[in-house]
Write a protein that holds these residues in place. Structure first.
Motif, PDB file in Angstrom:
ATOM      1  N   UNK A  58      -7.718  -6.463  21.575  1.00  0.00           N
ATOM      2  CA  UNK A  58      -7.571  -6.523  20.036  1.00  0.00           C
ATOM      3  C   UNK A  58      -9.093  -6.200  19.590  1.00  0.00           C
TER       4      UNK A  58
ATOM      5  N   UNK B 166      -5.512 -13.685  18.280  1.00  0.00           N
ATOM      6  CA  UNK B 166      -4.940 -13.625  19.481  1.00  0.00           C
ATOM      7  C   UNK B 166      -3.372 -13.686  19.644  1.00  0.00           C
TER       8      UNK B 166
ATOM      9  N   UNK C 156      -1.403 -15.505  20.917  1.00  0.00           N
ATOM     10  CA  UNK C 156      -0.803 -16.672  20.992  1.00  0.00           C
ATOM     11  C   UNK C 156      -0.358 -16.991  19.505  1.00  0.00           C
TER      12      UNK C 156
ATOM     13  N   UNK D  64       1.328 -25.837  17.848  1.00  0.00           N
ATOM     14  CA  UNK D  64       1.072 -27.263  17.881  1.00  0.00           C
ATOM     15  C   UNK D  64       0.107 -27.409  19.316  1.00  0.00           C
ATOM     16  N   UNK D  65       0.959 -26.651  20.391  1.00  0.00           N
ATOM     17  CA  UNK D  65       0.167 -26.699  21.812  1.00  0.00           C
ATOM     18  C   UNK D  65       0.508 -25.596  22.380  1.00  0.00           C
ATOM     19  N   UNK D  66      -0.157 -25.194  23.477  1.00  0.00           N
ATOM     20  CA  UNK D  66       0.216 -23.978  24.196  1.00  0.00           C
ATOM     21  C   UNK D  66      -0.407 -24.197  25.593  1.00  0.00           C
TER      22      UNK D  66
ATOM     23  N   UNK E  94      -0.831 -21.621  29.159  1.00  0.00           N
ATOM     24  CA  UNK E  94      -0.729 -20.080  29.759  1.00  0.00           C
ATOM     25  C   UNK E  94      -0.801 -20.293  31.285  1.00  0.00           C
TER      26      UNK E  94
ATOM     27  N   UNK F 144      -4.719 -31.602  18.843  1.00  0.00           N
ATOM     28  CA  UNK F 144      -4.580 -30.517  19.755  1.00  0.00           C
ATOM     29  C   UNK F 144      -5.575 -30.651  20.896  1.00  0.00           C
TER      30      UNK F 144
ATOM     31  N   UNK G 189      -7.008 -28.606  24.403  1.00  0.00           N
ATOM     32  CA  UNK G 189      -7.026 -27.299  25.319  1.00  0.00           C
ATOM     33  C   UNK G 189      -7.742 -27.938  26.698  1.00  0.00           C
TER      34      UNK G 189
ATOM     35  N   UNK H  84      -9.251 -15.650  25.266  1.00  0.00           N
ATOM     36  CA  UNK H  84      -8.124 -15.747  24.413  1.00  0.00           C
ATOM     37  C   UNK H  84      -7.751 -16.874  24.128  1.00  0.00           C
ATOM     38  N   UNK H  85      -7.982 -17.965  25.252  1.00  0.00           N
ATOM     39  CA  UNK H  85      -7.341 -19.351  25.298  1.00  0.00           C
ATOM     40  C   UNK H  85      -8.180 -20.022  24.052  1.00  0.00           C
TER      41      UNK H  85
ATOM     42  N   UNK I 160     -10.146 -18.777  21.802  1.00  0.00           N
ATOM     43  CA  UNK I 160      -9.907 -18.327  20.476  1.00  0.00           C
ATOM     44  C   UNK I 160      -8.586 -19.029  19.933  1.00  0.00           C
ATOM     45  N   UNK I 161      -7.374 -18.661  20.689  1.00  0.00           N
ATOM     46  CA  UNK I 161      -6.214 -19.074  20.324  1.00  0.00           C
ATOM     47  C   UNK I 161      -6.344 -20.642  20.025  1.00  0.00           C
ATOM     48  N   UNK I 162      -7.130 -21.482  20.393  1.00  0.00           N
ATOM     49  CA  UNK I 162      -7.200 -22.954  20.283  1.00  0.00           C
ATOM     50  C   UNK I 162      -7.936 -23.000  18.920  1.00  0.00           C
TER      51      UNK I 162
ATOM     52  N   UNK J 186      -7.861 -20.754  16.437  1.00  0.00           N
ATOM     53  CA  UNK J 186      -6.812 -20.381  15.637  1.00  0.00           C
ATOM     54  C   UNK J 186      -5.857 -21.608  15.343  1.00  0.00           C
ATOM     55  N   UNK J 187      -5.402 -22.467  16.129  1.00  0.00           N
ATOM     56  CA  UNK J 187      -4.422 -23.176  16.021  1.00  0.00           C
ATOM     57  C   UNK J 187      -5.154 -24.366  15.263  1.00  0.00           C
ATOM     58  N   UNK J 188      -6.217 -24.815  15.487  1.00  0.00           N
ATOM     59  CA  UNK J 188      -6.976 -25.923  14.492  1.00  0.00           C
ATOM     60  C   UNK J 188      -7.300 -25.279  13.145  1.00  0.00           C
ATOM     61  N   UNK J 189      -7.530 -24.073  13.136  1.00  0.00           N
ATOM     62  CA  UNK J 189      -7.855 -23.539  11.800  1.00  0.00           C
ATOM     63  C   UNK J 189      -6.431 -23.305  10.736  1.00  0.00           C
TER      64      UNK J 189
END
Lengths: 241, 453
Positions: free
Chosen positions: A57, A68, A70, A106-108, A110, B425, B427, B443-444, B446-448, B450-453
């Motif tokens: 990206x 991302x 996700x 909510x959660x992920x 990988x 949340x 991670x 990525x993990x 960054x995704x975390x 994004x999840x919080x934002x």
């Protein structure tokens, strides 16, 4: 019109989105993500804005949005089914289990440290058995008695499969066993955050009929969206729209 | 202590090249001010971080650092520890290794004149700064499994005899601290290094208090440390413990103040990497407590000024999270901030060195009480109590848990922590081997974010 771009490790997917998917293309990434992006750009030209996701990206020039995979996958799935609770995405390089609630991730979890939990696992084993992915999937569909494959490592699994072949086990049962092993691993990862219905299964892995059958057998009711490998690109485009 | 450029420069994170440029703006008189052990005849440690690449720390090029003069001073001091310890020996000081204890034994050692405590285990970061994994590889050759915790670098350092001088004494604590590290200390012992073994209490259960006899037991262990030090130095003056405790408390309160200022400021005044380095300094002052105290005072002033002016190193909308278990790879701290997160709470398994020590009771009793109050040797629930409080009052929006590869402590606790933090949340990530940070890990994180934002 938004161009949603998902630059994955194996394939780069692009869609033109204007409230719905107007057109779509997929090209091989093949360790050359910049070339793959250019290829998609040549095929899909009629857009005003770009939303990018996937491992490549950051390579997109002047994107309007970068997120991302996700978040993108979650938004793509929620666009298709707003009440989705769990998303299982099996890609070439990683697998993800994403829990969503009230329109948000909510959660992920990988699996990205080992090929054994990814589409790559099936690809490698198929190669060892001198089958194409399509042939491998079709073989697995025929099986009623999948073999038990216990090795968690792709290299060790190859050795285990070699033993099964030399024992004269049926190819279809070995193929189904390989797929079951992958599904068990992903379900194991997903159990860390809990797998709840409604479930969507997406990513390139959802194109494999043998994998879909095994997923349904182990997880019960789950939905495979149309064009499951484009969900990330769709989610990116939806996020920008 | 003034430099025009440093006074007016906008707080930001800068890389090695920038630091080398900015270093030219530091006045010569200032450079000469900062010496080891307050002795101008010995090493001057103020230098740009790039200096340490000459000694093999070439992976510093991956990192970004705070651009204040105080932080520059801190990094020069911290990265010079190895040289400082060798110089200490040359100056006739005694160098005492304190292993596995986390903050109490050094306070006793500092009560003796010309005795310098240090933590060999802090060398676990070294492979992440260097381009070489020789310490980890050597430890494997010496019998520690490849997948063991990064603290195994300590064994290799003792074996190679190059990273610190041969200690005059070694104290090794086992018990509630870390099983893996206890094994490593035994292997150091097997190399022929003599050590005095101490036992610290087991981890207590939820809300359980230690029986009184534990306090007496710890006091008796500290007496053994004292007697061994008396044997070495032929000095037996316990009044030295009072100033030593006062200094330890001064450091602990300063570190706490910096943390609070940083956590509570609308704009983060100090990056997480520098903040973690300060927190770890509480253990032993990086082998020169007086100089370290001066440095932390200077950082405190810098942070206070930044807070007063409403300026800082991160964006105002950075999302507040807590961090459980320190990362061996310092790059992760940079990465987390680059993804738009800020650290407003930590549980870095060094909590014994954060608790204030009572000054109105007998010193060993005060040390024992301080040690037993620390959350690290409490239950998992106790370890994360402050974080749960932060979540409840919405100060903490997410929690990041790092698992150290091969750490049995982490393997057991991470899932428990995740369960206990079900309302926020979380991670959890594995800290990869040196140079193992991949795009997937980025990525993990960054995704975390994004999840919080």
């Amino acid at each position: 019109m938004v161009l949603g771009l998902d630059i994955g490790s194996c394939y780069t997917k692009g869609i033109l989105f204007d409230g719905e998917i107007k057109s779509k293309v997929v090209v091989k990434t093949s360790f050359k993500p910049k070339l793959a992006i250019e290829a998609v750009n040549k095929l899909l030209t009629d857009y005003d804005r770009i939303a990018a996701t996937g491992y490549g990206r950051e390579l997109v020039i002047n994107p309007d949005l970068v997120i991302t995979e996700i978040t993108a996958t979650a938004r793509g799935c929620m666009f298709i089914n707003p009440s989705v609770r769990t998303i299982i995405d099996i890609g070439g390089q990683d697998s993800k289990v994403i829990k969503v609630l009230n329109g948000k991730v909510e959660r992920f979890v990988m699996n990205d440290r080992c090929a054994a939990g990814t589409g790559n696992f099936i690809e490698k084993i198929a190669q060892s058995l001198e089958l194409t992915l399509e042939e491998f999937g079709k073989q697995a569909l025929k099986s009623n008695h999948p073999e038990q494959i216990d090795s968690l490592c792709v290299v060790m699994a190859e050795t285990e499969i070699l033993s099964l072949v030399s024992e004269g086990k049926k190819l279809e049962d070995i193929a189904a066993g390989v797929i079951d092993s992958l599904v068990r691993r992903i379900v194991g990862i997903g159990s860390q955050i809990g797998i709840e219905e409604p479930i969507i299964f997406c990513g390139g892995g959802a194109l494999n009929p043998g994998l879909v059958k095994a997923m349904k057998r182990i997880l019960g009711n789950l939905t495979i969206p149309a064009n499951p490998q484009f969900i990330g690109a769709l989610g990116a485009a939806v996020s920008l729209s | 202590m003034k430099s025009t450029w440093f006074e007016v420069a906008r707080p930001q994170k800068i890389d090695l090249n920038d630091w080398s440029q900015h270093f030219r703006l530091v006045r010569d008189e200032q450079i000469k001010e900062f010496n080891y052990y307050h002795n101008p005849e010995w090493g001057i440690y103020l230098s740009p971080p790039a200096t340490f690449m000459v000694y093999g720390a070439r992976e510093l090029k991956r990192l970004k650092f705070d651009n204040s003069l105080a932080s520059l001073r801190m990094w020069g001091f911290v990265f010079n520890e190895s040289e400082r310890l060798f110089r200490a020996k040359q100056m006739g000081k005694r160098v005492i290794a304190t292993m596995g204890d986390l903050g109490t034994v050094p306070v006793i050692i500092m009560a003796f004149p010309n005795c310098i405590p240090f933590y060999p285990e802090c060398i676990w970061w070294t492979p992440f700064f260097k381009e070489s994994t020789v310490l980890l590889d050597t430890a494997t050759e010496l019998g520690i499994p490849e997948a063991a915790c990064f603290s195994k670098a300590t064994l290799a350092a003792f074996h190679k005899k190059a990273y610190f001088p041969k200690p005059d004494l070694i104290f090794a604590s086992t018990g509630a601290s870390c099983d893996d590290y206890s094994c490593i200390m035994q292997l150091v012992n097997d190399l022929g290094y003599e050590m005095l073994w101490l036992e610290i209490p087991f981890r207590r259960h939820n809300d359980e208090q230690y029986p009184d006899r534990f306090e007496e037991y710890l006091i008796s262990e500290y007496e053994r440390v004292w007697n061994k030090m008396v044997e070495l130095t032929v000095i037996n003056d316990k009044t030295g413990l009072i100033p030593s405790i006062k200094k330890a408390n001064r450091l602990r309160s300063l570190a706490e103040r910096i943390k609070q200022l940083t956590y509570e400021a609308p704009i983060t005044p100090l990056p997480a990497l520098e903040l973690m380095t300060i927190e770890f300094g509480n253990l032993y002052g990086y082998a020169d407590l007086d100089e370290w105290l001066d440095i932390v005072e200077m950082i405190n002033e810098t942070v206070a000024k930044r807070v007063e002016k409403g300026i800082g190193v991160l964006k105002q909308n950075a999302i507040p999270i807590a961090w459980i278990t320190p990362s061996a790879d310092p790059l992760l701290l940079n990465l987390v901030e680059d993804c738009g997160l800020r650290i407003v709470g930590t549980e870095y398994v060094i909590n014994q060195a954060l608790v204030p020590i009572e000054e109105n009771v007998e010193p060993f009793r005060a040390l024992a009480r301080s040690f037993m109050k620390a959350s690290l040797i409490g239950s998992t629930q106790e370890r994360i109590k402050r974080i749960i409080e932060g979540v409840k009052n919405e100060r903490i929006k997410g929690v990041l848990v790092t698992n150290m590869l091969g750490c049995s402590h982490c393997a057991m606790e991470t899932r428990l922590i995740e369960k206990m933090l079900s309302k926020v949340p979380v991670l959890s990530i594995d800290v990869p081997v040196p140079f193992g940070i991949t795009e997937q890990l980025r990525t993990r994180i960054a995704a975390f974010a994004e999840t919080l934002r």
